[in-house]
Design an enzyme around this catalytic site. Structure first.
Site, PDB file in Angstrom:
ATOM      1  CD  GLU A  63      -6.037   6.859  -1.486  1.00 41.88           C
ATOM      2  OE1 GLU A  63      -6.247   5.726  -1.863  1.00 41.88           O
ATOM      3  OE2 GLU A  63      -4.893   7.544  -1.184  1.00 41.88           O
ATOM      4  CE1 TYR A 146      -5.877   2.100   0.959  1.00 42.03           C
ATOM      5  CE2 TYR A 146      -7.176   2.988  -0.735  1.00 42.03           C
ATOM      6  CZ  TYR A 146      -6.140   2.817  -0.231  1.00 42.03           C
ATOM      7  OH  TYR A 146      -5.073   3.596  -0.461  1.00 42.03           O
ATOM      8  CG  ASP A 164      -2.617  -0.848  -0.331  1.00 37.79           C
ATOM      9  OD1 ASP A 164      -1.955  -1.218   0.496  1.00 37.79           O
ATOM     10  OD2 ASP A 164      -2.079  -0.412  -1.480  1.00 37.79           O
TER      11      ASP A 164
END
Length: 320
Positions: A63, A146, A164
DNA sequence: CAGGCGTGGCC
DNA sequence: TGGCCAAGCCT
């Protein structure tokens, strides 16, 4: 189980309805067979961070790397990182400059520093395990709204609205009927995302990944391929004739000639070098001395570069 | 909250 | 060719 009865029909009004927030639209489905999840089952990419062996640390590393960087460029670096630092404590024990060096050319190298800082915090405050709580994730450096939701959802199967840029674009088109979402995430978008989230925790996590993948592969910013879209028949934007984005142009990123470009060139020299680099080597990357000095100062202020006595510089060996 | 922050590929 | 775009975060 009590299958919630779905509205008898899933036409455009269902996806579009002025107040789709009170009830789930057919896009996500409160039942176990949303068209988007079915599509995901068939077309999801086999990415290493989606495999069970990736674990929560693998999900978290991916991520960070995927923040503003395309999947294809992340893949090789991700493999190197997980092989070198298989647990947060392994990264925490290494110098932050090593994280910056191993970041390579992924861009936005402050992410490498923040990921290292997050690994240190996890080691010191969480016993070496990536925390499971959204609020604890959010407290880590480099993790915002997020990423906290993404890690909690993808690594731990929790129910969170994962908003996102892909999901926001899918919602903007399919539900709101416009080509692009607003520049910044709005309260209305969060509300919509929560409303569309399936009730069941596991299904919600699947839905989050599926809606994101749909935006990444089919409902793309340019050259969207509606003929491959599982919800094309209900998509408000397509049904409206795919009107072009209205209003001011979306903020573009400038790069050529900016401090960012100079910082990139300076840092590239330091990444390649193993050991301190003299000022003279850095001077060669940019002709204009004022901007060059400002860029170097900025890197030092950000903790990406460590100044040494005698006009030498290196990637940071110690924490700030 | 608008703007800063890397890098490379694509049309 | 160059503007646009790519799983954002921070101040």
């Amino acid at each position: 189980m009590t299958a919630p009865t779905k509205p008898p029909h899933g036409g455009p009004a269902d996806a579009l309805s002025a107040s789709p927030l009170g009830e789930k639209s057919s896009l996500s489905g409160e039942h176990l067979h949303s068209p988007v999840i079915d599509w995901f089952d068939e077309h999801a990419r086999d990415l290493p961070w989606r495999r069970p062996e990736a674990g929560s640390w693998g999900v978290m590393v991916s991520e960070f790397m995927l923040q503003q960087t395309p999947v294809n460029r992340v893949l090789p670096v991700y493999e190197q990182w997980l092989a070198r630092w298989p647990r947060p404590a392994d990264l925490a024990a290494d110098a932050p400059g090593e994280a910056v060096r191993a970041w390579g050319r992924l861009g936005y190298p402050r992410r490498a520093l923040r990921l290292h800082g997050a690994a240190v915090a996890i080691t010191e405050r969480h016993g070496g395990d990536v925390p499971t709580e959204h609020s604890q994730l959010l407290a880590l450096p480099g993790i915002g709204e997020y990423t906290a939701a993404a890690v909690a959802s993808f690594a731990y199967g929790q129910r969170h609205a994962v908003l996102d840029t892909n999901v926001r674009r899918v919602f903007a088109r399919a539900v709101t009927g416009v080509q692009y979402p607003p520049n910044a995430t709005t309260a209305a978008e969060r509300k919509l995302a929560r409303a569309l989230l399936p009730e069941d925790e596991g299904v919600a996590a699947r839905w989050a990944a599926a809606s994101m993948e749909l935006g990444a592969l089919v409902c793309t910013a340019k050259n969207e391929t509606c003929h491959r879209c599982p919800i094309a028949a209900q998509c408000a934007w397509r049904l409206a004739g795919k009107p072009e984005h209205e209003g001011p142009a979306r903020r573009g990123q400038t790069y050529a000639g900016t401090d960012r470009q100079v910082r990139g060139k300076l840092l590239a020299v330091l990444r390649e070098a193993h050991g301190p680099v003299p000022q003279s080597a850095l001077d060669r990357v940019w002709h204009e001395p004022v901007q060059r000095a400002r860029a170097l100062d900025g890197l030092v202020a950000d903790g990406l570069v460590e100044p040494l006595p005698g006009g030498l510089y290196r990637l940071p060996l110690t924490r700030l």
